[in-house]
Structure formats: C-alpha cells, structure tokens
Design a protein around this motif. Structure first.
Motif, PDB file in Angstrom:
ATOM      1  N   ASN A 180       0.775  -1.279   0.096  1.00 46.78           N
ATOM      2  CA  ASN A 180       0.062  -0.125  -0.030  1.00 46.78           C
ATOM      3  C   ASN A 180       0.841   1.165  -0.001  1.00 46.78           C
ATOM      4  O   ASN A 180       0.377   2.322  -0.411  1.00 46.78           O
ATOM      5  N   ASN A 181       2.084   1.284   0.557  1.00 44.64           N
ATOM      6  CA  ASN A 181       2.845   2.367   0.575  1.00 44.64           C
ATOM      7  C   ASN A 181       4.206   2.347  -0.434  1.00 44.64           C
ATOM      8  O   ASN A 181       4.906   3.383  -0.161  1.00 44.64           O
ATOM      9  N   ILE A 189       4.715   5.599  -2.181  1.00 41.08           N
ATOM     10  CA  ILE A 189       5.357   6.597  -1.416  1.00 41.08           C
ATOM     11  C   ILE A 189       7.070   6.634  -1.067  1.00 41.08           C
ATOM     12  O   ILE A 189       7.776   7.142  -1.228  1.00 41.08           O
ATOM     13  N   THR A 245       9.136  10.291   8.445  1.00 42.49           N
ATOM     14  CA  THR A 245       7.718  10.802   8.554  1.00 42.49           C
ATOM     15  C   THR A 245       7.704  12.082   9.400  1.00 42.49           C
ATOM     16  O   THR A 245       7.827  11.656  10.739  1.00 42.49           O
ATOM     17  N   SER A 296       2.441  12.579   9.545  1.00 42.07           N
ATOM     18  CA  SER A 296       1.527  11.774   8.516  1.00 42.07           C
ATOM     19  C   SER A 296       0.183  12.134   8.235  1.00 42.07           C
ATOM     20  O   SER A 296      -0.219  12.046   7.143  1.00 42.07           O
TER      21      SER A 296
END
Length: 277
Positions: free
Chosen positions: A133-134, A137, A152, A155
C-alpha cells in the motif's frame, strides 16, 4: 623479575587512570540529560585502543539494527547478547543499503526497496512488492539518487523530512488528488539548512518538539532542548519551550561517543545511555 614488577605497576596505573577518565565521561553525559544503561558489546564497532582508527563506523543506528559506512547490515539485541557474547551480529542478507526510510524501509544499491524490519506476514530483508500500500510513497521519496534518509514528519499532512547529499534537510509535502491517484510532491522547502549550522548535515532525527530530535553535522551535534525546563516541569499550565542548539558534550567527547541516534548514546568504553524523558 624487577622489570616485570615495574611493568605490572604501570599497567595497573594505566587501568586506574582509564577507569577514572571513563568515570568523568559518564558523569558529564549524565549531567547532559542521559540515563546510564547496560554495556553494549559489538567489538567490530569499537577501537581496540586509543590509537585505533580502523574500527567499523556507523552510518545508520536504529533500535534493531546498525548499518555501517559501507551499507552492511547488523542486527542488534540490546536486552541480552547473542550466543557469541555480542549484542550485534551480521544480518543474513547480501543487501547493501543506500538509503533508509523511518528506520524500517531501506533502498539497496540495486535500487530495490526492502523491509529492514519484518511486518505482519513479511520477513526482514524481503523485497517490497509494488502491491504494498505504501510502495508508491517509498518510490516517490527514495528514488532520487541524492537521498540519504527519510523521516515521516507529519503523516496527517503528508509531510516528510529528507536528508540529501548536499547537506540539507528538506520538507516534502505529498498529496493525492483522490484515492485512486498516485501520490505527488506538491511542495518542497528547506527545513534544516546547512548554512544555518557549521557545515553539511550528515545525520538527523525528527520527533517534533522532543529531546529525541537532533542534527549532526560534519563537525558538531545540535539537539532539541527545553529552554524553560524548571517551570514547565513544575507547573501544569506552563508548556515547555523547545529550541535546537549545539550540545557541547558531543564536541568535547567526539572521540569517545561512538554512536548516537537521538534516543541512545554509546561510548567507546561500551557504555549505553538513553535520553532522559
């Protein structure tokens, strides 16, 4: 016989002097806001004597891993040693690390992304699939060749702090038009500029207004400090004020402090310290 006796006396004297010296370092570190912890045994990362400069140097230091200057990964066990009697061991992987994201994701010299720390049903050092899912990124923020470290920052707002090889730390704002759209960088600014410090920034940790936030340059270390600690620690209605400032401890003991990651410090006499809350 007499010569051996004299040598023994000299050796004992040296040991006593070194112990006293280490005691002074320990005292100063504790006065600087650290709590003393256990011993840390990881021989390859410590000098054999005061003249030894061939020992392995740390590039990234996390709670679970050390990554040396050549990108080789070592696993850590701080609560107890491995069977070898060491608190570290070489990881069973051929990955050579180029950059790191939140201490848990790494980019290898092969330009692939890997889990440094296992997650759910995936194992450490396994390649991150583009179905993660990331993944978009990670790829967006790590793919540039000049990226050293990503953290990060927020977030909720999609803010990430990125250390680059030019010695600056940048703020990247990442957004998506909608759920199905890929993430894009919509704003870039310099959050820690090397020109505001003494030289290029080579490492940092960001934890907001926290004692764990720091910047390390080629020459000095700057830490987030509380400027009104006496009052804010005493009164519930007085908030603590934080300011980044140079910590002279790291200048004074630059040859004695082997590792620091914002929350943990380790000296050349293998003593661990943690930042006091």
């Amino acid at each position: 016989m007499k010569s051996k006796f004299i040598k023994s006396i000299i050796l004992v004297f040296i040991i006593i002097m070194c112990t006293a010296c280490n005691g002074s370092v320990t005292r100063d570190i504790r006065h600087a806001g650290f709590n003393i912890g256990d011993k840390f045994i990881c021989d390859s990362f410590f000098p054999k004597d005061k003249d030894d400069t061939s020992y392995n140097k740390v590039r990234y230091f996390t709670e679970d891993h050390l990554i040396d200057k050549d990108g080789k990964i070592y696993e850590l066990s701080l609560s107890k040693t491995y069977q070898s009697g060491q608190n570290c061991r070489a990881a069973d992987t051929s990955i050579i690390v180029k950059s790191i994201f939140d201490d848990g994701i790494i980019k290898g010299m092969d330009d692939k992304y890997y889990y440094l720390v296992g997650q759910n049903d995936v194992s450490s050092y396994s390649e991150i699939p583009n179905t993660d899912n990331n993944y978009d990124i990670y790829n967006l923020l790590l793919r540039e060749v000049d990226v050293i470290k990503v953290i990060t920052a927020n977030s909720s707002t999609g803010e990430y702090f990125i250390l680059k090889t030019d010695g600056n730390v940048y703020s990247y704002i990442v957004t998506k038009k909608d759920y199905s759209s890929p993430p894009t960088v919509t704003a870039i600014s310099t959050v820690y500029n090397k020109n505001d410090y003494d030289s290029k920034i080579v490492d940092f940790n960001y934890a907001g207004n926290s004692l764990n936030t720091f910047i390390r340059t080629e020459n000095k270390t700057y830490r987030m400090r509380i400027t009104n600690g006496e009052k804010c620690n005493k009164y519930a209605d007085i908030p603590c004020n934080y300011q980044m400032s140079e910590d002279p401890l790291f200048e004074e003991y630059r040859d004695r402090i082997i590792m620091f990651n914002g929350s943990m410090l380790i000296t050349d006499y293998k003593q661990m310290f943690t930042v006091a809350s």
